[in-house]
Motif scaffolding. Structure first.
Motif, PDB file in Angstrom:
ATOM      1  N   ILE A  53      61.821  39.895  22.002  1.00 31.93           N
ATOM      2  CA  ILE A  53      61.000  38.800  21.503  1.00 31.93           C
ATOM      3  C   ILE A  53      61.782  37.509  21.662  1.00 31.93           C
ATOM      4  O   ILE A  53      62.936  37.416  21.243  1.00 31.93           O
ATOM      5  N   ASP A  54      61.134  36.524  22.279  1.00 35.28           N
ATOM      6  CA  ASP A  54      61.696  35.178  22.419  1.00 35.28           C
ATOM      7  C   ASP A  54      61.060  34.330  21.327  1.00 35.28           C
ATOM      8  O   ASP A  54      59.897  33.948  21.416  1.00 35.28           O
ATOM      9  N   THR A  57      59.603  30.244  21.612  1.00 39.03           N
ATOM     10  CA  THR A  57      59.822  30.353  23.063  1.00 39.03           C
ATOM     11  C   THR A  57      59.734  29.029  23.806  1.00 39.03           C
ATOM     12  O   THR A  57      60.371  28.873  24.846  1.00 39.03           O
ATOM     13  N   GLY A  60      59.400  29.017  27.506  1.00 37.28           N
ATOM     14  CA  GLY A  60      59.547  30.429  27.852  1.00 37.28           C
ATOM     15  C   GLY A  60      60.760  30.796  28.668  1.00 37.28           C
ATOM     16  O   GLY A  60      60.856  31.927  29.160  1.00 37.28           O
ATOM     17  N   GLY A  63      62.812  33.994  27.423  1.00 36.32           N
ATOM     18  CA  GLY A  63      62.041  35.226  27.591  1.00 36.32           C
ATOM     19  C   GLY A  63      61.877  35.599  29.046  1.00 36.32           C
ATOM     20  O   GLY A  63      61.986  36.780  29.423  1.00 36.32           O
ATOM     21  N   CYS A  66      65.027  37.136  30.335  1.00 40.28           N
ATOM     22  CA  CYS A  66      65.153  38.546  29.927  1.00 40.28           C
ATOM     23  C   CYS A  66      64.255  39.436  30.778  1.00 40.28           C
ATOM     24  O   CYS A  66      64.638  40.565  31.132  1.00 40.28           O
ATOM     25  N   VAL A  74      58.365  41.888  27.005  1.00 41.37           N
ATOM     26  CA  VAL A  74      58.799  40.608  26.450  1.00 41.37           C
ATOM     27  C   VAL A  74      57.625  39.907  25.788  1.00 41.37           C
ATOM     28  O   VAL A  74      56.527  39.836  26.348  1.00 41.37           O
ATOM     29  N   GLY A  76      56.757  36.185  23.846  1.00 47.26           N
ATOM     30  CA  GLY A  76      57.174  34.839  23.479  1.00 47.26           C
ATOM     31  C   GLY A  76      56.307  34.329  22.350  1.00 47.26           C
ATOM     32  O   GLY A  76      55.076  34.442  22.411  1.00 47.26           O
ATOM     33  N   MET A  98      54.996  38.710  30.535  1.00 52.09           N
ATOM     34  CA  MET A  98      55.450  38.263  29.225  1.00 52.09           C
ATOM     35  C   MET A  98      54.222  37.896  28.403  1.00 52.09           C
ATOM     36  O   MET A  98      53.407  37.068  28.820  1.00 52.09           O
TER      37      MET A  98
END
Length: 228
Positions: A53-54, A57, A60, A63, A66, A74, A76, A98
């Protein structure tokens, strides 16, 4: 993957065009995101094959990084729909997967209105790893960095990565310890902050920032394992 390759993949992505002071919006530049996350990826393996989890974000970048590094799923999260729109464009540009969720991190959800179901969102969210570059909480929302940290620690099961002003290091470590988490500085960064708001007098300023990895205390982790 080399740092320069990762940085090149992030470089075309958009950042904030008109950052909002009330949200202390600052983008995380690729020159910081790429080496910090790639080093953590190689040393601790908290991204590849894991859910991430971002938090907060923004555009972004963290995220997406990642996701490029092989995260399994993922998400955000941000309170600002304009930021989420930029993030959506960046996700498409980077050709990664994401999910994006609109939710406020720094305060509890009210009982009515558009945020009525927000508490349900937080109760359902869990991830192996949480990554974030929270507001420093020095301009408009005192303590916002700690609100973000508390939220992150409540939803991560493996590790939390966060950026905090070096001047707050001892305070951040104490707060983590009280919550049953270890806090280790895994990188010391020079954050070159451009003049984004009208009150900024200089074109840019260098801020010393710690890149911190938070992990549950061993005793807590063992207790959790025993109860499974």
């Amino acid at each position: 993957m080399r740092v320069r390759d990762l940085e090149s993949a992030l470089q075309p992505l958009r950042t904030f065009e008109t950052p909002k002071i009330r949200l202390e919006q600052y983008g995380t530049p690729p020159v910081i995101a790429a080496p910090a996350l790639l080093a953590a990826h190689h040393e601790f393996d908290d991204f590849e094959g894991h859910s991430v989890i971002d938090l907060g974000t923004g555009p972004g970048i963290l995220g997406i990084t990642c996701a490029i590094l092989g995260a399994d799923h993922v998400i955000g999260i941000d309170a600002d729909p304009d930021a989420l729109a930029i993030a959506a464009d960046n996700v498409e540009q980077a050709e990664v997967e994401m999910d994006l969720i609109a939710a406020f991190v720094t305060d509890p959800a009210p009982a009515d209105g558009d945020r009525a179901n927000e508490s349900d969102v937080w109760s359902r969210l869990r991830a192996d790893t949480v990554i974030m570059n929270p507001p420093f909480g020095t301009k408009t929302a005192p303590g916002a960095d700690m609100m973000f940290l508390r939220r992150a620690l409540s939803i991560a099961t493996r590790a939390v990565y966060s950026m905090h002003k070096t001047s707050t290091r001892e305070y951040v470590q104490r707060q983590a310890q009280r919550a049953g988490w270890n806090a280790h500085v895994v990188g010391e960064l020079k954050y070159n902050l451009p003049a984004s708001y009208r009150f900024h007098k200089r074109k840019s300023v260098n801020i010393e920032v710690d890149f911190i990895r938070f992990t549950p205390n061993a005793s807590d982790s063992e207790a959790a394992s025993d109860s499974d």
